[in-house]
Design a protein around this motif. Structure first.
Motif, PDB file in Angstrom:
ATOM      1  N   PRO A 178      -2.076  13.231   4.738  1.00  0.00           N
ATOM      2  CA  PRO A 178      -1.061  13.170   3.675  1.00  0.00           C
ATOM      3  C   PRO A 178       0.058  12.181   3.991  1.00  0.00           C
ATOM      4  O   PRO A 178       0.587  11.540   3.077  1.00  0.00           O
ATOM      5  N   ARG A 179       0.417  12.051   5.246  1.00  0.00           N
ATOM      6  CA  ARG A 179       1.453  11.072   5.620  1.00  0.00           C
ATOM      7  C   ARG A 179       1.005   9.657   5.231  1.00  0.00           C
ATOM      8  O   ARG A 179       1.784   8.878   4.666  1.00  0.00           O
ATOM      9  N   ALA A 180      -0.244   9.341   5.529  1.00  0.00           N
ATOM     10  CA  ALA A 180      -0.764   8.009   5.209  1.00  0.00           C
ATOM     11  C   ALA A 180      -0.768   7.768   3.704  1.00  0.00           C
ATOM     12  O   ALA A 180      -0.413   6.677   3.231  1.00  0.00           O
ATOM     13  N   VAL A 181      -1.162   8.773   2.924  1.00  0.00           N
ATOM     14  CA  VAL A 181      -1.218   8.629   1.475  1.00  0.00           C
ATOM     15  C   VAL A 181       0.176   8.473   0.880  1.00  0.00           C
ATOM     16  O   VAL A 181       0.422   7.599   0.034  1.00  0.00           O
ATOM     17  N   VAL A 182       1.113   9.309   1.304  1.00  0.00           N
ATOM     18  CA  VAL A 182       2.495   9.216   0.800  1.00  0.00           C
ATOM     19  C   VAL A 182       3.067   7.838   1.081  1.00  0.00           C
ATOM     20  O   VAL A 182       3.663   7.195   0.197  1.00  0.00           O
ATOM     21  N   ASN A 183       2.889   7.354   2.295  1.00  0.00           N
ATOM     22  CA  ASN A 183       3.435   6.039   2.655  1.00  0.00           C
ATOM     23  C   ASN A 183       2.787   4.918   1.856  1.00  0.00           C
ATOM     24  O   ASN A 183       3.458   3.962   1.438  1.00  0.00           O
ATOM     25  N   ALA A 184       1.489   5.024   1.614  1.00  0.00           N
ATOM     26  CA  ALA A 184       0.791   3.989   0.858  1.00  0.00           C
ATOM     27  C   ALA A 184       1.286   3.948  -0.587  1.00  0.00           C
ATOM     28  O   ALA A 184       1.508   2.858  -1.143  1.00  0.00           O
ATOM     29  N   ILE A 185       1.453   5.100  -1.203  1.00  0.00           N
ATOM     30  CA  ILE A 185       1.929   5.142  -2.587  1.00  0.00           C
ATOM     31  C   ILE A 185       3.371   4.641  -2.664  1.00  0.00           C
ATOM     32  O   ILE A 185       3.736   3.904  -3.593  1.00  0.00           O
ATOM     33  N   LYS A 186       4.179   5.005  -1.687  1.00  0.00           N
ATOM     34  CA  LYS A 186       5.565   4.515  -1.658  1.00  0.00           C
ATOM     35  C   LYS A 186       5.601   2.991  -1.557  1.00  0.00           C
ATOM     36  O   LYS A 186       6.328   2.328  -2.312  1.00  0.00           O
ATOM     37  N   ARG A 187       4.818   2.425  -0.645  1.00  0.00           N
ATOM     38  CA  ARG A 187       4.781   0.963  -0.494  1.00  0.00           C
ATOM     39  C   ARG A 187       4.311   0.287  -1.785  1.00  0.00           C
ATOM     40  O   ARG A 187       4.844  -0.755  -2.189  1.00  0.00           O
ATOM     41  N   THR A 188       3.327   0.887  -2.423  1.00  0.00           N
ATOM     42  CA  THR A 188       2.784   0.297  -3.641  1.00  0.00           C
ATOM     43  C   THR A 188       3.814   0.299  -4.764  1.00  0.00           C
ATOM     44  O   THR A 188       3.959  -0.692  -5.491  1.00  0.00           O
ATOM     45  N   ALA A 189       4.544   1.393  -4.910  1.00  0.00           N
ATOM     46  CA  ALA A 189       5.585   1.468  -5.940  1.00  0.00           C
ATOM     47  C   ALA A 189       6.699   0.452  -5.667  1.00  0.00           C
ATOM     48  O   ALA A 189       7.199  -0.201  -6.589  1.00  0.00           O
ATOM     49  N   LEU A 190       7.075   0.298  -4.406  1.00  0.00           N
ATOM     50  CA  LEU A 190       8.089  -0.697  -4.053  1.00  0.00           C
ATOM     51  C   LEU A 190       7.582  -2.112  -4.325  1.00  0.00           C
ATOM     52  O   LEU A 190       8.335  -2.980  -4.773  1.00  0.00           O
ATOM     53  N   PHE A 191       6.303  -2.324  -4.071  1.00  0.00           N
ATOM     54  CA  PHE A 191       5.700  -3.637  -4.332  1.00  0.00           C
ATOM     55  C   PHE A 191       5.806  -3.990  -5.815  1.00  0.00           C
ATOM     56  O   PHE A 191       6.182  -5.113  -6.186  1.00  0.00           O
ATOM     57  N   ILE A 192       5.482  -3.033  -6.673  1.00  0.00           N
ATOM     58  CA  ILE A 192       5.580  -3.268  -8.108  1.00  0.00           C
ATOM     59  C   ILE A 192       7.023  -3.543  -8.514  1.00  0.00           C
ATOM     60  O   ILE A 192       7.307  -4.472  -9.285  1.00  0.00           O
ATOM     61  N   GLN A 193       7.950  -2.752  -8.005  1.00  0.00           N
ATOM     62  CA  GLN A 193       9.357  -2.934  -8.341  1.00  0.00           C
ATOM     63  C   GLN A 193       9.868  -4.306  -7.915  1.00  0.00           C
ATOM     64  O   GLN A 193      10.617  -4.961  -8.643  1.00  0.00           O
ATOM     65  N   GLN A 194       9.507  -4.725  -6.733  1.00  0.00           N
ATOM     66  CA  GLN A 194      10.093  -5.928  -6.145  1.00  0.00           C
ATOM     67  C   GLN A 194       9.355  -7.212  -6.507  1.00  0.00           C
ATOM     68  O   GLN A 194       9.748  -8.291  -6.066  1.00  0.00           O
ATOM     69  N   HIS A 195       8.295  -7.106  -7.304  1.00  0.00           N
ATOM     70  CA  HIS A 195       7.540  -8.296  -7.699  1.00  0.00           C
ATOM     71  C   HIS A 195       7.325  -8.290  -9.215  1.00  0.00           C
ATOM     72  O   HIS A 195       6.195  -8.132  -9.700  1.00  0.00           O
ATOM     73  N   PRO A 196       8.380  -8.505  -9.979  1.00  0.00           N
ATOM     74  CA  PRO A 196       8.262  -8.502 -11.438  1.00  0.00           C
ATOM     75  C   PRO A 196       7.359  -9.618 -11.961  1.00  0.00           C
ATOM     76  O   PRO A 196       6.859  -9.527 -13.095  1.00  0.00           O
ATOM     77  N   GLU A 197       7.127 -10.648 -11.136  1.00  0.00           N
ATOM     78  CA  GLU A 197       6.264 -11.744 -11.574  1.00  0.00           C
ATOM     79  C   GLU A 197       4.818 -11.300 -11.780  1.00  0.00           C
ATOM     80  O   GLU A 197       4.019 -12.009 -12.415  1.00  0.00           O
ATOM     81  N   LEU A 198       4.460 -10.126 -11.263  1.00  0.00           N
ATOM     82  CA  LEU A 198       3.100  -9.621 -11.452  1.00  0.00           C
ATOM     83  C   LEU A 198       2.759  -9.433 -12.933  1.00  0.00           C
ATOM     84  O   LEU A 198       1.601  -9.512 -13.323  1.00  0.00           O
ATOM     85  N   ALA A 199       3.790  -9.201 -13.750  1.00  0.00           N
ATOM     86  CA  ALA A 199       3.543  -8.978 -15.178  1.00  0.00           C
ATOM     87  C   ALA A 199       3.115 -10.250 -15.894  1.00  0.00           C
ATOM     88  O   ALA A 199       2.441 -10.185 -16.930  1.00  0.00           O
ATOM     89  N   GLU A 200       3.483 -11.403 -15.346  1.00  0.00           N
ATOM     90  CA  GLU A 200       3.250 -12.654 -16.055  1.00  0.00           C
ATOM     91  C   GLU A 200       2.129 -13.498 -15.471  1.00  0.00           C
ATOM     92  O   GLU A 200       1.781 -14.525 -16.045  1.00  0.00           O
ATOM     93  N   GLN A 201       1.594 -13.109 -14.336  1.00  0.00           N
ATOM     94  CA  GLN A 201       0.515 -13.908 -13.752  1.00  0.00           C
ATOM     95  C   GLN A 201      -0.709 -13.873 -14.656  1.00  0.00           C
ATOM     96  O   GLN A 201      -1.048 -12.837 -15.224  1.00  0.00           O
ATOM     97  N   PRO A 202      -1.411 -15.010 -14.785  1.00  0.00           N
ATOM     98  CA  PRO A 202      -2.609 -15.030 -15.630  1.00  0.00           C
ATOM     99  C   PRO A 202      -3.687 -14.096 -15.083  1.00  0.00           C
ATOM    100  O   PRO A 202      -3.841 -13.957 -13.870  1.00  0.00           O
ATOM    101  N   ALA A 203      -4.391 -13.447 -15.965  1.00  0.00           N
ATOM    102  CA  ALA A 203      -5.509 -12.596 -15.553  1.00  0.00           C
ATOM    103  C   ALA A 203      -6.539 -13.446 -14.805  1.00  0.00           C
ATOM    104  O   ALA A 203      -6.889 -14.550 -15.240  1.00  0.00           O
ATOM    105  N   ASN A 204      -6.988 -12.947 -13.649  1.00  0.00           N
ATOM    106  CA  ASN A 204      -7.898 -13.755 -12.822  1.00  0.00           C
ATOM    107  C   ASN A 204      -9.017 -12.946 -12.175  1.00  0.00           C
ATOM    108  O   ASN A 204      -9.669 -13.415 -11.253  1.00  0.00           O
ATOM    109  N   CYS A 205      -9.241 -11.712 -12.662  1.00  0.00           N
ATOM    110  CA  CYS A 205     -10.339 -10.931 -12.100  1.00  0.00           C
ATOM    111  C   CYS A 205     -11.667 -11.432 -12.649  1.00  0.00           C
ATOM    112  O   CYS A 205     -11.719 -11.987 -13.755  1.00  0.00           O
ATOM    113  N   GLU A 206     -12.721 -11.227 -11.903  1.00  0.00           N
ATOM    114  CA  GLU A 206     -14.043 -11.569 -12.396  1.00  0.00           C
ATOM    115  C   GLU A 206     -14.381 -10.707 -13.600  1.00  0.00           C
ATOM    116  O   GLU A 206     -13.894  -9.590 -13.741  1.00  0.00           O
TER     117      GLU A 206
END
Length: 208
Positions: A178-206
């Motif tokens: 559970p410690r690993a999961v909590v930390n991973a979700i926390k990091r991911t949420a911070l990543f989204i918050q701190q990188h607003p440019e993710l909303a505007e990047q062109p779609a590039n998945c296969e």
């Protein structure tokens, strides 16, 4: 004198070649079915963590990101975007806890741009049955504890298991998972918050 040895070596090489050819053929025959199953699993999880969004819309608006310090892997991870009236309302992020008890734990997390976790689910793991596998919904509802929880700089200490002074329960006899999961979700949420440019990047998945 060496003729029997050479003959045996040639026979072994021939058998090995046949085995490799059979395995290659099996892999080619099963690859499409495996890919279809992975897509079906992904779409089911996308619907599970963000039921309000159309799965195909998410698949069409996807970016591939490599950010090991945030998302836990040195290989690309997928981020799906849900837009309402042109603006991103939520991201669905495939992220990884690299420090599980028995190895990596892959997760799918729906997060709003302000860092609110809408839902989190486990994709894959190798945690101990009866202990760490409580991160699976079929074993426990523990993953529901992240729903509607917001990550921000003022409450980072709360994003920890209770043994570490945080708000999230650990499992009896298993704290590392559970410690690993909590930390991973926390990091991911911070990543989204701190990188607003993710909303505007062109779609590039296969193509899915």
């Amino acid at each position: 004198m060496n003729h029997p040895i050479s003959k045996n070596a040639l026979l072994l090489a021939l058998v090995a070649l046949i085995c490799v050819s059979i395995l290659t053929l099996i892999q080619q025959l099963t690859a499409p079915r495996i890919a279809e199953q992975r897509l079906a699993n992904r779409m089911a999880l996308l619907h599970d963590v963000l039921p309000a969004a159309a799965e195909q819309q998410l698949l069409d608006d996807c970016i591939s990101i490599t950010a090991p310090e945030w998302l836990g892997r040195n290989s690309p991870q997928l981020i799906f975007r849900w837009r309402q009236q042109g603006a991103v309302s939520a991201f669905v992020v495939e992220t990884t806890a690299p420090d599980g008890y028995s190895g990596t734990i892959d997760l799918m997390v729906a997060i709003t741009p302000d860092g609110t976790v809408l839902a989190a689910r486990t994709l894959t793991h190798q945690e101990t049955p009866g202990l760490g596998d409580k991160i699976e919904l079929r074993k426990s509802d523990w993953m529901h504890s992240f729903a509607n929880q917001t990550v921000h700089e003022a409450n980072l200490r709360r994003w920890a298991v209770r043994k570490d002074g945080g708000d999230f329960d650990q499992f009896t006899g298993a704290t590392i998972t559970p410690r690993a999961v909590v930390n991973a979700i926390k990091r991911t949420a911070l990543f989204i918050q701190q990188h607003p440019e993710l909303a505007e990047q062109p779609a590039n998945c296969e193509a899915f």
